[in-house]
Motif scaffolding. Structure first.
Motif, PDB file in Angstrom:
ATOM      1  N   LEU A   1       0.806  -1.226   0.000  1.00  0.00           N
ATOM      2  CA  LEU A   1       0.000   0.000   0.000  1.00  0.00           C
ATOM      3  C   LEU A   1       0.835   1.272   0.000  1.00  0.00           C
ATOM      4  O   LEU A   1       0.465   2.261  -0.619  1.00  0.00           O
ATOM      5  CB  LEU A   1      -0.946  -0.004   1.206  1.00  0.00           C
ATOM      6  CG  LEU A   1      -2.068  -1.033   1.158  1.00  0.00           C
ATOM      7  CD1 LEU A   1      -2.854  -1.014   2.450  1.00  0.00           C
ATOM      8  CD2 LEU A   1      -2.991  -0.753  -0.014  1.00  0.00           C
ATOM      9  N   THR A   2       1.974   1.244   0.716  1.00  0.00           N
ATOM     10  CA  THR A   2       2.712   2.498   0.872  1.00  0.00           C
ATOM     11  C   THR A   2       3.760   2.717  -0.216  1.00  0.00           C
ATOM     12  O   THR A   2       4.212   3.838  -0.410  1.00  0.00           O
ATOM     13  CB  THR A   2       3.426   2.538   2.236  1.00  0.00           C
ATOM     14  OG1 THR A   2       4.258   1.377   2.336  1.00  0.00           O
ATOM     15  CG2 THR A   2       2.434   2.544   3.374  1.00  0.00           C
TER      16      THR A   2
ATOM     17  N   ALA B   1      -2.365   4.928   4.310  1.00  0.00           N
ATOM     18  CA  ALA B   1      -2.707   3.528   4.052  1.00  0.00           C
ATOM     19  C   ALA B   1      -3.724   3.043   5.079  1.00  0.00           C
ATOM     20  O   ALA B   1      -4.692   2.359   4.745  1.00  0.00           O
ATOM     21  CB  ALA B   1      -1.448   2.669   4.098  1.00  0.00           C
TER      22      ALA B   1
ATOM     23  N   GLY C   1      -5.261  -0.244  -2.404  1.00  0.00           N
ATOM     24  CA  GLY C   1      -4.057   0.060  -3.171  1.00  0.00           C
ATOM     25  C   GLY C   1      -4.375   0.869  -4.412  1.00  0.00           C
ATOM     26  O   GLY C   1      -3.651   1.801  -4.775  1.00  0.00           O
TER      27      GLY C   1
ATOM     28  N   THR D   1      -4.916   4.594  -3.572  1.00  0.00           N
ATOM     29  CA  THR D   1      -3.842   5.428  -3.015  1.00  0.00           C
ATOM     30  C   THR D   1      -3.556   6.621  -3.907  1.00  0.00           C
ATOM     31  O   THR D   1      -3.173   7.683  -3.426  1.00  0.00           O
ATOM     32  CB  THR D   1      -2.518   4.658  -2.837  1.00  0.00           C
ATOM     33  OG1 THR D   1      -2.212   4.008  -4.061  1.00  0.00           O
ATOM     34  CG2 THR D   1      -2.605   3.637  -1.719  1.00  0.00           C
TER      35      THR D   1
END
Lengths: 576, 286
Positions: A108-109, A127, A162, A165
């Motif tokens: 995610l990050t 996230a 995801g 984001t």
């Protein structure tokens, strides 16, 4: 404002094959647009073209405008910028789309840190808030978990988080729930709808499921063989299809909605107490059933399994109780559906009945003979095979790739009966014709046959042995709806003609409704409800059955009610 | 529960099916060598061991296309006869090791359990010895010649085939079509031997083809060491050995010709083996 504008898109392969033929579609802000079609219709390819994910060496024509930028002649860096900021995609299989060696947090990050230059702490905070938004139960904890620790439904939420984001304007969902159970599907769809609404994104939703498209999309495009066959308001297209292809597709799609109506009328006449959750369906009851197959009144149970249990002992882990004290009975010529989600033990149950696995306890009788124990001699093995045959889920895997269709059927037949070569060949052709194939298919190897044709061969092969009971384990799940409809009518026809007894395992209530007089519902190894299919669908007693039925997408679908039901039954997220 | 979609398959660019030129050249070259070996007595210009002391270490000439060696023997004729042992011995090794390897691999992969574990450990032990070392040990025990090395190399190479067969069979065994055969009432032996084994044979065959090249090189090395084919019998490895002395005197040809032949045959076999395995689409573990 128009987010996506595809006009006259064509795609040709170097070998001259045209995969997309003049596709035009638009997606506006805040709009959900469905792209519906069967496999090979080009729906995924169309969606991929939006992000420039195209086959190498393909020749493109027409134009794809994403927020006034042309995608087809965008440079590499422009494409990268599009993918980073404007559009995201969610794929069918979350397990294949996420790196199994990295934690969920990494997944995610990563883009936030690398593309947007956020600090690690900042990215982590974003996230976690995204994971909360997609209703993952314990975001902090999930950050350090690996994909294998999460269920399919949870992973798909991670994929959605995801995709969000980059705060995309357009979200492309390529069959995001096809690999998931119906109850999980309802949850994921709920999350998607919520995010679309709160962010005002446009959504391009690709699915093969007409009911699903009708229930969540504003407009749909129906595709077939690389062309758009029909487009328009989602409900309109399905309630009143114009194009011949759409009409066929709508007709082929099995539904449970009708069942409720007809069950309601049936209920007035029928005794409401007929459906009690633990009553073993009596043979008299089945005979009385109006929809029972046209066979003479059954006198004894063709298949009876009682008290079947199976526990898998795993080294160093908790044992898994796959099937717990399951009992079923099918009268001669009857059809029983076993419905359940993945992990409900329905397939294990089927495998024990055909003898591929041994039950720990319990007793299986077919045509009055005991079939629980492992056959100890060749004679017993053959007798066992003649008592029960099975059609497997995936016809691409259940046929030997090297053996032609005719030989596969002939081998099975000659194993059980002494036939001369010419007699056997004639019988093979007869069987192939019965399942809607011809003698041309006898010489064909599986890879040259389509999915539907293969499944017909598998059915013919099972029938060649002339079994007492035919077990079908998700036998139509891997097929397109129109092919599924053909295979289902074939099975119905064979049942009528031969009085075949069928045990039909499926996750799909609508398919079971079409084929089976009676149905049992399995949940985590246990049978929670049983009864006549129409009554079970119309008047479910067990809360889980009710959840299953309400999770099936339909035009007037109330996702909030489904979610409420799920949380009532138990914490749904913990279960997934 | 998943719906198969064509999209993923389409995304891979369609591969053009065409035999590569190197594959054709390799096949033709091996064909020529094989024919020369088979018909050596008919087409060789001289008997392989005919000594001509007036014409020693001669260069290429119309009479001796590839020259003569230190004893005046015609190099071309010796190459033709030498090809017989150079090709036949590896062929025998490949045939034996493939048969033994398939049987053991089938047993281990199909039955699994303790048989699989025991056989696996035995293979590990054999893997620990280089094939050439086993062959040399065999020569030390049973005397010089080709028989002992061929047997030893067969034993050394069988585990390669067995391990591959085992893993292929084990993965094939869990496939639904095998379950379908069981449900139909076929016995385990029939399914394993008549149905599953033929499905994995192409990949095993490609591996064996590659083995042929390795074995050829190792047996030539053995003859070069003087432990394999014995003088005066013509053999490529032995010819390189015999020509060693001449190298100091500047006579490269008698050593160079068999050495180049060995290299070319090994390369050709590898090209063919890899092309075959590519076409089958199987992965060949090294």
């Amino acid at each position: 404002m128009t987010l996506l504008d595809i006009s006259e898109l064509t795609l040709d392969l170097p070998n001259g094959k045209r995969l997309l033929d003049g596709i035009s579609l638009t997606v506006a802000e805040g709009e959900t647009v469905g792209l519906v079609g069967e496999s090979g219709s080009g729906k995924s390819l169309t969606a991929r073209s939006v992000l420039g994910l195209l086959p190498s060496r393909a020749t493109m024509g027409g134009s794809v405008q994403l927020l006034d930028q042309s995608v087809l002649d965008a440079s590499r860096s422009e494409l990268l910028a599009l993918r980073r900021t404007r559009a995201s995609m969610i794929f069918q299989d979350p397990r294949a789309g996420i790196n199994p060696m990295r934690t969920v947090g990494d997944h995610l990050t990563e883009t936030m840190r690398l593309c947007e230059g956020r600090s690690a702490a900042d990215a982590k905070a974003v996230a976690i808030s995204l994971m909360e938004a997609v209703r993952l139960p314990r975001p902090e904890e999930h950050m350090n978990q690996y994909p294998h620790e999460l269920s399919g439904g949870m992973l798909q939420r991670v994929m959605i988080a995801g995709a969000l984001t980059s705060s995309p304007r357009l979200l492309i969902c390529d069959e995001p729930t096809t690999a998931l159970d119906v109850t999980t599907q309802a949850e994921i769809i709920g999350v998607l709808a919520e995010q679309r609404a709160s962010r005002g994104m446009g959504m391009l939703f690709i699915t093969h499921d007409l009911n699903l498209a009708a229930s969540i999309c504003d407009r749909v495009y129906v595709m077939s063989a690389g062309r758009v066959e029909e487009q328009g308001d989602a409900r309109q297209v399905f309630s009143n299809p114009q194009a011949a292809y759409t009409k066929r597709l709508v007709a082929a799609t099995p539904t449970i909605v009708v069942a409720r109506d007809s069950a309601a009328t049936a209920d007035q006449g029928a005794d409401a107490s007929a459906t009690t959750s633990d009553a073993v369906p009596s043979t008299a009851d089945a005979a009385a059933s109006a929809s029972a197959s046209a066979t003479p009144a059954p006198v004894e149970a063709m298949l009876s399994a009682s008290g079947i249990s199976k526990t898998y002992v795993r080294r160093g882990k908790e044992p898994v109780r796959a099937v717990i004290d399951a009992s079923i009975e099918i009268p001669r010529g009857g059809a029983l559906g076993v419905v359940g989600e993945s992990g409900s033990g329905k397939s294990t149950f089927a495998r024990m009945i055909v003898g591929l696995e041994q039950a720990d306890t319990g007793d299986i009788r077919i045509a009055g003979r005991e079939r629980t124990s492992v056959p100890s001699s060749r004679v017993e093995r053959l007798e066992h095979a003649r008592s029960v045959q099975m059609v497997f889920q995936d016809p691409y895997l259940s046929l030997d790739p090297r053996i032609t269709a005719g030989k596969a059927i002939e081998d099975a037949m000659r194993l059980h009966r002494n036939l001369s070569t010419t007699d056997a060949r004639a019988r093979v052709i007869e069987l192939l014709e019965q399942v809607g194939l011809g003698d041309v298919h006898a010489q064909a190897r599986p890879r040259t046959l389509s999915g539907g044709q293969r499944q017909r061969v598998a059915i013919a092969r099972a029938l060649a042995i002339e079994p007492d009971v035919l077990v079908m384990d998700e036998a139509t799940s891997a097929l397109d709806v129109s092919v599924q409809a053909q295979v289902l009518s074939l099975v119905e026809e064979i049942r009528r003609e031969r009085g075949l007894t069928v045990l039909f395992i499926s996750h799909d209530l609508a398919v079971v409704r079409r084929l089976c007089d009676e149905t049992v519902v399995m949940k985590t190894g246990e049978i929670v409800e049983r009864g006549r299919t129409i009554e079970l669908l119309g008047n479910p007693q067990h809360p889980y059955t009710r959840l299953l039925i309400d999770s099936v997408p339909r035009p007037e679908w109330n996702l909030e009610a489904v979610a409420a039901e799920a949380s009532e039954l138990e914490d749904p997220v913990a279960q997934n | 529960m998943t719906t198969p979609t064509m999209a993923m398959k389409v995304l891979r660019a369609p591969r053009v099916r065409r035999s590569s030129t190197t594959f054709l050249i390799s096949a033709v070259f091996l064909g020529v060598v094989t024919l020369a070996a088979i018909f050596a007595p008919l087409i060789a210009p001289y008997p392989p061991n005919q000594v001509d002391l007036l014409n020693i270490q001669a260069g290429p000439s119309p009479a001796h296309w590839l020259g003569t060696d230190a004893l005046g023997r015609d190099t071309l004729s010796r190459m033709m006869f030498g090809a017989r042992t150079a090709l036949l011995a590896p062929l025998l090794v490949v045939v034996f090791s493939t048969i033994v390897g398939i049987l053991l691999g089938l047993l281990a992969g199909w039955r699994g359990g303790w048989i699989d574990s025991v056989l696996g450990r035995i293979f590990d032990v054999i893997f620990a010895f280089p094939a050439l070392l086993l062959a040399i040990m065999a020569v030390a025990l049973f005397g010089k010649g080709l028989v002992a090395p061929v047997v030893a190399m067969s034993i050394a190479y069988a585990p390669f085939v067995a391990r591959l067969t085992r893993s292929l069979i084990a993965s094939e065994r869990s496939r639904p079509y095998v379950a379908a055969y069981r449900v139909q009432g076929f016995g385990g032996g029939f399914i394993a031997l008549r149905r599953v084994l033929p499905n994995v044979m192409p990949i095993v065959g490609a591996q064996s083809t590659l083995n042929f090249g390795y074995v050829l090189a190792e047996l030539a090395a053995l003859s070069f060491l003087g432990l394999g084919v014995q003088a005066p019998t013509a053999d490529w490895g032995a010819m390189v050995n015999e020509a060693q002395a001449g190298l100091i005197g500047g006579y490269f040809l008698p050593a160079l010709v068999p050495a180049v032949a060995i290299v070319l045959v090994v390369v050709a076999v590898n090209v063919i083996g890899e092309e075959l395995s590519d076409r089958i689409g199987g992965e060949i573990p090294a």
